[in-house]
Design a protein around this motif. Structure first.
Motif, short mmCIF file in Angstrom:
data_model
loop_
_atom_site.label_atom_id
_atom_site.label_comp_id
_atom_site.label_asym_id
_atom_site.label_seq_id
_atom_site.Cartn_x
_atom_site.Cartn_y
_atom_site.Cartn_z
N THR A 1 -29.46 25.39 15.53
CA THR A 1 -29.69 26.78 15.94
C THR A 1 -28.62 27.68 15.33
OG1 THR A 1 -28.29 26.66 17.91
CG2 THR A 1 -30.62 26.03 18.18
N ARG A 2 -28.93 28.95 15.29
CA ARG A 2 -27.98 29.93 14.79
C ARG A 2 -26.74 29.98 15.69
NH1 ARG A 2 -29.92 34.57 11.85
NH2 ARG A 2 -28.07 35.58 11.04
N ALA A 3 -26.95 29.80 16.99
CA ALA A 3 -25.84 29.84 17.95
C ALA A 3 -24.84 28.71 17.68
CB ALA A 3 -26.37 29.75 19.38
N GLU A 4 -25.33 27.53 17.34
CA GLU A 4 -24.44 26.41 17.02
C GLU A 4 -23.62 26.72 15.77
OE1 GLU A 4 -26.38 22.65 16.65
OE2 GLU A 4 -27.40 22.87 18.57
N ALA A 5 -24.24 27.30 14.78
CA ALA A 5 -23.54 27.66 13.55
C ALA A 5 -22.46 28.71 13.84
CB ALA A 5 -24.52 28.19 12.51
N ARG A 6 -22.80 29.70 14.65
CA ARG A 6 -21.82 30.74 15.02
C ARG A 6 -20.64 30.13 15.76
NH1 ARG A 6 -22.96 36.20 15.19
NH2 ARG A 6 -21.80 36.39 17.14
N ARG A 7 -20.91 29.20 16.68
CA ARG A 7 -19.82 28.55 17.42
C ARG A 7 -18.89 27.80 16.48
NH1 ARG A 7 -23.63 27.98 21.54
NH2 ARG A 7 -24.40 26.01 20.75
N ALA A 8 -19.46 27.10 15.51
CA ALA A 8 -18.65 26.34 14.55
C ALA A 8 -17.78 27.28 13.71
CB ALA A 8 -19.55 25.50 13.65
N VAL A 9 -18.36 28.38 13.26
CA VAL A 9 -17.60 29.34 12.45
C VAL A 9 -16.50 29.99 13.27
CG1 VAL A 9 -17.73 31.53 11.19
CG2 VAL A 9 -19.44 29.75 10.78
N PHE A 10 -16.81 30.43 14.49
CA PHE A 10 -15.79 31.07 15.31
C PHE A 10 -14.70 30.10 15.75
CE2 PHE A 10 -18.94 34.45 15.62
CZ PHE A 10 -18.12 35.54 15.39
N ALA A 11 -15.04 28.85 15.96
CA ALA A 11 -14.02 27.85 16.28
C ALA A 11 -13.07 27.68 15.09
CB ALA A 11 -14.66 26.51 16.64
N HIS A 12 -13.63 27.68 13.88
CA HIS A 12 -12.79 27.57 12.68
C HIS A 12 -11.90 28.81 12.53
CE1 HIS A 12 -11.39 26.75 8.68
NE2 HIS A 12 -11.77 27.96 8.34
N ILE A 13 -12.43 30.00 12.76
CA ILE A 13 -11.64 31.22 12.66
C ILE A 13 -10.51 31.21 13.68
CG2 ILE A 13 -11.69 33.72 13.02
CD1 ILE A 13 -14.51 33.67 11.75
N ASN A 14 -10.80 30.74 14.89
CA ASN A 14 -9.77 30.62 15.92
C ASN A 14 -8.65 29.69 15.46
OD1 ASN A 14 -9.42 31.97 18.26
ND2 ASN A 14 -10.68 30.60 19.50
N TYR A 15 -9.03 28.55 14.89
CA TYR A 15 -8.05 27.60 14.38
C TYR A 15 -7.28 28.21 13.20
CZ TYR A 15 -6.31 23.90 11.38
OH TYR A 15 -5.53 23.14 10.56
N TYR A 16 -8.00 28.83 12.29
CA TYR A 16 -7.41 29.39 11.08
C TYR A 16 -6.36 30.46 11.42
CZ TYR A 16 -7.36 31.12 6.25
OH TYR A 16 -6.99 31.46 4.98
N ASN A 17 -6.66 31.32 12.38
CA ASN A 17 -5.74 32.40 12.73
C ASN A 17 -4.68 31.99 13.73
OD1 ASN A 17 -6.84 34.36 11.08
ND2 ASN A 17 -8.33 34.99 12.60
N GLY A 18 -4.94 30.99 14.54
CA GLY A 18 -4.02 30.68 15.62
C GLY A 18 -3.18 29.43 15.44
#
Length: 75
Positions: free
Chosen positions: A31-48
């Protein structure tokens, strides 16, 4: 973004998207929601959590919080 050789080229964006592809892969999500979760989890890791050599081995978040613009003294 600018012309080739310009200091406004998109090297930073290209670097980010290359690491995104390398770290979460190019799989197809159900689903699109799963893809968004994966991308936002990566952004959280990348920035934090991820340390960057260009900001003295700090996270982007730490670099942003600690940034103090130079002060110009009036003559």
């Amino acid at each position: 973004m600018g012309r080739v050789g310009s200091c406004y080229d998109d090297a930073v964006a290209e670097s980010f998207f290359a690491s995104l592809k390398a770290e979460i892969g190019t799989k197809v999500w159900a689903t699109r929601a799963e893809a968004r979760r994966a991308v936002f989890a990566h952004i959280n890791y990348y920035n934090g959590n991820r340390l960057h050599s260009t900001v003295r081995l700090r996270t982007p978040y730490e670099a942003r919080v600690c940034y103090r613009p130079p002060v110009a003294l009036a003559a």
